[in-house]
Design a protein around this motif. Structure first.
Motif, PDB file in Angstrom:
ATOM      1  N   SER A   1       0.832  -1.200   0.000  1.00 40.21           N
ATOM      2  CA  SER A   1       0.000   0.000   0.000  1.00 40.21           C
ATOM      3  C   SER A   1       0.872   1.258   0.000  1.00 40.21           C
ATOM      4  O   SER A   1       1.878   1.329   0.710  1.00 40.21           O
ATOM      5  CB  SER A   1      -0.897   0.001   1.246  1.00 40.21           C
ATOM      6  OG  SER A   1      -1.463   1.270   1.465  1.00 40.21           O
ATOM      7  N   PHE A   2       0.471   2.247  -0.814  1.00 38.23           N
ATOM      8  CA  PHE A   2       1.143   3.547  -0.884  1.00 38.23           C
ATOM      9  C   PHE A   2       0.106   4.637  -0.610  1.00 38.23           C
ATOM     10  O   PHE A   2      -0.953   4.647  -1.249  1.00 38.23           O
ATOM     11  CB  PHE A   2       1.734   3.803  -2.275  1.00 38.23           C
ATOM     12  CG  PHE A   2       2.767   2.811  -2.720  1.00 38.23           C
ATOM     13  CD1 PHE A   2       4.103   3.161  -2.773  1.00 38.23           C
ATOM     14  CD2 PHE A   2       2.397   1.521  -3.096  1.00 38.23           C
ATOM     15  CE1 PHE A   2       5.058   2.247  -3.194  1.00 38.23           C
ATOM     16  CE2 PHE A   2       3.338   0.601  -3.520  1.00 38.23           C
ATOM     17  CZ  PHE A   2       4.675   0.961  -3.565  1.00 38.23           C
ATOM     18  N   VAL A   3       0.415   5.537   0.307  1.00 33.36           N
ATOM     19  CA  VAL A   3      -0.443   6.702   0.553  1.00 33.36           C
ATOM     20  C   VAL A   3       0.406   7.938   0.289  1.00 33.36           C
ATOM     21  O   VAL A   3       1.413   8.172   0.971  1.00 33.36           O
ATOM     22  CB  VAL A   3      -0.996   6.719   1.986  1.00 33.36           C
ATOM     23  CG1 VAL A   3      -1.827   7.989   2.220  1.00 33.36           C
ATOM     24  CG2 VAL A   3      -1.845   5.475   2.243  1.00 33.36           C
ATOM     25  N   ARG A   4       0.005   8.699  -0.704  1.00 33.92           N
ATOM     26  CA  ARG A   4       0.792   9.861  -1.151  1.00 33.92           C
ATOM     27  C   ARG A   4       0.991  10.866  -0.018  1.00 33.92           C
ATOM     28  O   ARG A   4       0.095  11.156   0.753  1.00 33.92           O
ATOM     29  CB  ARG A   4       0.070  10.531  -2.312  1.00 33.92           C
ATOM     30  CG  ARG A   4       0.656  11.857  -2.763  1.00 33.92           C
ATOM     31  CD  ARG A   4       1.739  11.717  -3.770  1.00 33.92           C
ATOM     32  NE  ARG A   4       1.239  11.282  -5.052  1.00 33.92           N
ATOM     33  CZ  ARG A   4       1.983  11.269  -6.175  1.00 33.92           C
ATOM     34  NH1 ARG A   4       3.243  11.672  -6.147  1.00 33.92           N
ATOM     35  NH2 ARG A   4       1.478  10.835  -7.302  1.00 33.92           N
ATOM     36  N   ARG A   5       2.206  11.394   0.058  1.00 36.11           N
ATOM     37  CA  ARG A   5       2.501  12.515   0.944  1.00 36.11           C
ATOM     38  C   ARG A   5       3.490  13.433   0.243  1.00 36.11           C
ATOM     39  O   ARG A   5       4.040  13.081  -0.812  1.00 36.11           O
ATOM     40  CB  ARG A   5       3.073  12.032   2.275  1.00 36.11           C
ATOM     41  CG  ARG A   5       4.351  11.233   2.157  1.00 36.11           C
ATOM     42  CD  ARG A   5       4.932  10.944   3.534  1.00 36.11           C
ATOM     43  NE  ARG A   5       6.085  10.072   3.475  1.00 36.11           N
ATOM     44  CZ  ARG A   5       7.309  10.444   3.098  1.00 36.11           C
ATOM     45  NH1 ARG A   5       7.534  11.703   2.720  1.00 36.11           N
ATOM     46  NH2 ARG A   5       8.305   9.588   3.084  1.00 36.11           N
ATOM     47  N   GLU A   6       3.708  14.600   0.822  1.00 38.05           N
ATOM     48  CA  GLU A   6       4.644  15.550   0.230  1.00 38.05           C
ATOM     49  C   GLU A   6       6.078  15.011   0.346  1.00 38.05           C
ATOM     50  O   GLU A   6       6.424  14.365   1.337  1.00 38.05           O
ATOM     51  CB  GLU A   6       4.560  16.903   0.932  1.00 38.05           C
ATOM     52  CG  GLU A   6       3.300  17.689   0.609  1.00 38.05           C
ATOM     53  CD  GLU A   6       3.225  18.058  -0.870  1.00 38.05           C
ATOM     54  OE1 GLU A   6       4.231  18.543  -1.413  1.00 38.05           O
ATOM     55  OE2 GLU A   6       2.163  17.828  -1.466  1.00 38.05           O
ATOM     56  N   PRO A   7       6.923  15.267  -0.664  1.00 33.82           N
ATOM     57  CA  PRO A   7       8.336  14.889  -0.546  1.00 33.82           C
ATOM     58  C   PRO A   7       8.991  15.634   0.610  1.00 33.82           C
ATOM     59  O   PRO A   7       8.440  16.621   1.124  1.00 33.82           O
ATOM     60  CB  PRO A   7       8.942  15.337  -1.887  1.00 33.82           C
ATOM     61  CG  PRO A   7       7.780  15.481  -2.809  1.00 33.82           C
ATOM     62  CD  PRO A   7       6.625  15.902  -1.960  1.00 33.82           C
ATOM     63  N   PRO A   8      10.167  15.199   1.038  1.00 33.10           N
ATOM     64  CA  PRO A   8      10.856  15.893   2.130  1.00 33.10           C
ATOM     65  C   PRO A   8      11.131  17.354   1.774  1.00 33.10           C
ATOM     66  O   PRO A   8      11.335  17.690   0.603  1.00 33.10           O
ATOM     67  CB  PRO A   8      12.177  15.117   2.261  1.00 33.10           C
ATOM     68  CG  PRO A   8      11.908  13.788   1.648  1.00 33.10           C
ATOM     69  CD  PRO A   8      10.908  14.023   0.566  1.00 33.10           C
ATOM     70  N   GLU A   9      11.125  18.198   2.775  1.00 36.08           N
ATOM     71  CA  GLU A   9      11.508  19.608   2.586  1.00 36.08           C
ATOM     72  C   GLU A   9      12.994  19.654   2.262  1.00 36.08           C
ATOM     73  O   GLU A   9      13.828  19.233   3.055  1.00 36.08           O
ATOM     74  CB  GLU A   9      11.232  20.392   3.872  1.00 36.08           C
ATOM     75  CG  GLU A   9       9.772  20.680   4.114  1.00 36.08           C
ATOM     76  CD  GLU A   9       9.322  21.978   3.458  1.00 36.08           C
ATOM     77  OE1 GLU A   9      10.189  22.785   3.073  1.00 36.08           O
ATOM     78  OE2 GLU A   9       8.105  22.164   3.337  1.00 36.08           O
ATOM     79  N   THR A  10      13.334  20.151   1.088  1.00 36.63           N
ATOM     80  CA  THR A  10      14.737  20.208   0.691  1.00 36.63           C
ATOM     81  C   THR A  10      14.912  21.188  -0.459  1.00 36.63           C
ATOM     82  O   THR A  10      13.976  21.416  -1.235  1.00 36.63           O
ATOM     83  CB  THR A  10      15.248  18.816   0.262  1.00 36.63           C
ATOM     84  OG1 THR A  10      16.608  18.917  -0.168  1.00 36.63           O
ATOM     85  CG2 THR A  10      14.403  18.238  -0.873  1.00 36.63           C
ATOM     86  N   THR A  11      16.099  21.757  -0.543  1.00 37.70           N
ATOM     87  CA  THR A  11      16.422  22.614  -1.682  1.00 37.70           C
ATOM     88  C   THR A  11      16.972  21.806  -2.847  1.00 37.70           C
ATOM     89  O   THR A  11      17.173  22.342  -3.936  1.00 37.70           O
ATOM     90  CB  THR A  11      17.465  23.672  -1.276  1.00 37.70           C
ATOM     91  OG1 THR A  11      18.630  23.024  -0.759  1.00 37.70           O
ATOM     92  CG2 THR A  11      16.896  24.623  -0.236  1.00 37.70           C
TER      93      THR A  11
END
Length: 326
Positions: A210-220
């Motif tokens: 199972s995959f539940v979408r989330r925001e990618p890590p905060e990064t530049t």
């Protein structure tokens, strides 16, 4: 086609065999074709996926349509991507015969899933699929990157691939697929599937992920930059990151500099780090120059670069026709 098996509802074992015979499809281990023949299993998959009445579901490699029909029982719309020309040509006929009231809510895309960059109709909200072992990871990463509207995914893959995708830092099977999947989503094992629900039965066990979408890590750092660090770290996983990242950083000393700047002991190995740590390392690559702000990352719908598709040295065959499948 009048010689196709008719009747309402889902496909059972006898239906699958009759349909395969009518289409001249001979599933063999050499061809890697394994069709799901159990209606309870496909309904369980749809249930586990949490398919909702408003969902637009994309399915990869629908085969003869076992899972497709179960998805149409629950979703607003199903779009199936099939590479096999015979199966692609006849799947709409099967849907019309077995579930005529939902035929208008089904669309077929005859293509290799690795080349698909758009789908007909509204954006997909969920992906549910039976994926073959040798393309499962690249297909998943491609779909996650190409279709940011996908909120949830549930896939059936070989059990060991399921373990790799859902692995957390520190485990023996934790590696490139684990980290790259975690860039996009929270990933977990969601059950096991027995061999006896396939025809013919495969020689491997299968598992649900199972995959539940989330925001990618905060990064530049960009996604490509982070994934380049991941690939380098696991290309020589027995080595410390100071040694494994020497080529990426230009030298062992450069790798140590980047690692210390990211707050990571240079003696650490890649399997100890989560995706956020790899993102921090990517931000400190020696000589990288000016980096874009986080908001300047490539659009989520951009086609993934080759680093997104596969572990180093892994070939990418066409998707949608290998073992196991519906």
């Amino acid at each position: 086609m009048s010689d196709l098996p008719a009747g309402p509802g889902l496909l059972g074992a006898a239906d699958i065999r009759a349909l395969a015979e009518a289409l001249g499809v001979r599933p063999t281990k050499q061809l890697g074709q394994n069709f799901v023949i159990d209606a309870n299993t496909v309904r369980r998959i749809v249930r586990t996926a949490g398919v909702r009445p408003e969902d637009v579901v994309v399915e990869i490699g629908p085969g003869l349509g076992s899972l497709t029909l179960a998805l149409l029982e629950s979703a607003a719309r199903v779009v199936a991507v099939e590479i096999d020309p015979v199966l692609a040509r006849h799947l709409p006929t099967t849907i019309a015969a077995r579930m005529p009231e939902r035929a208008a809510d089904f669309a077929l895309v005859h293509a290799d899933a690795m080349t698909v960059t758009e789908l007909p109709g509204p954006p997909p909200t969920a992906l549910v699929a039976n994926l073959p072992y040798n393309v499962s990871v690249p297909v998943l990463l491609h779909m996650l990157q190409t279709f940011p509207s996908l909120e949830r995914l549930l896939v059936m893959v070989q059990s060991e691939v399921a373990d790799r995708l859902a692995a957390t830092p520190g485990g023996k099977v934790y590696g490139v697929p684990s980290v790259k999947a975690a860039w996009y989503a929270d990933v977990k094992r969601a059950g096991a599937i027995g061999r006896n629900v396939f025809w013919p039965a495969p020689n491997v066990d299968s598992g649900l992920v199972s995959f539940v979408r989330r925001e990618p890590p905060e990064t530049t750092a960009t996604r490509q930059e982070v994934f380049a660090v991941v690939d380098a770290a696991f290309a020589q996983r027995r080595k410390t990151l100071r040694a494994a990242l020497a080529g990426w950083a230009g030298s062992p000393a450069g790798a140590e500099q980047a690692l210390r700047a990211a707050g990571i002991d240079p003696r650490t190995r890649g399997e100890a780090l989560g995706v956020e740590a790899f993102a921090r390392i990517a931000e400190h690559r020696p000589g990288a120059g000016e980096r874009p702000a986080a908001g300047d990352r490539p659009e989520a719908g951009d086609r993934p670069d080759p680093d997104d598709r596969t572990s180093p040295g892994e070939a990418v065959p066409p998707a949608g026709s290998n073992e196991p499948r519906d």
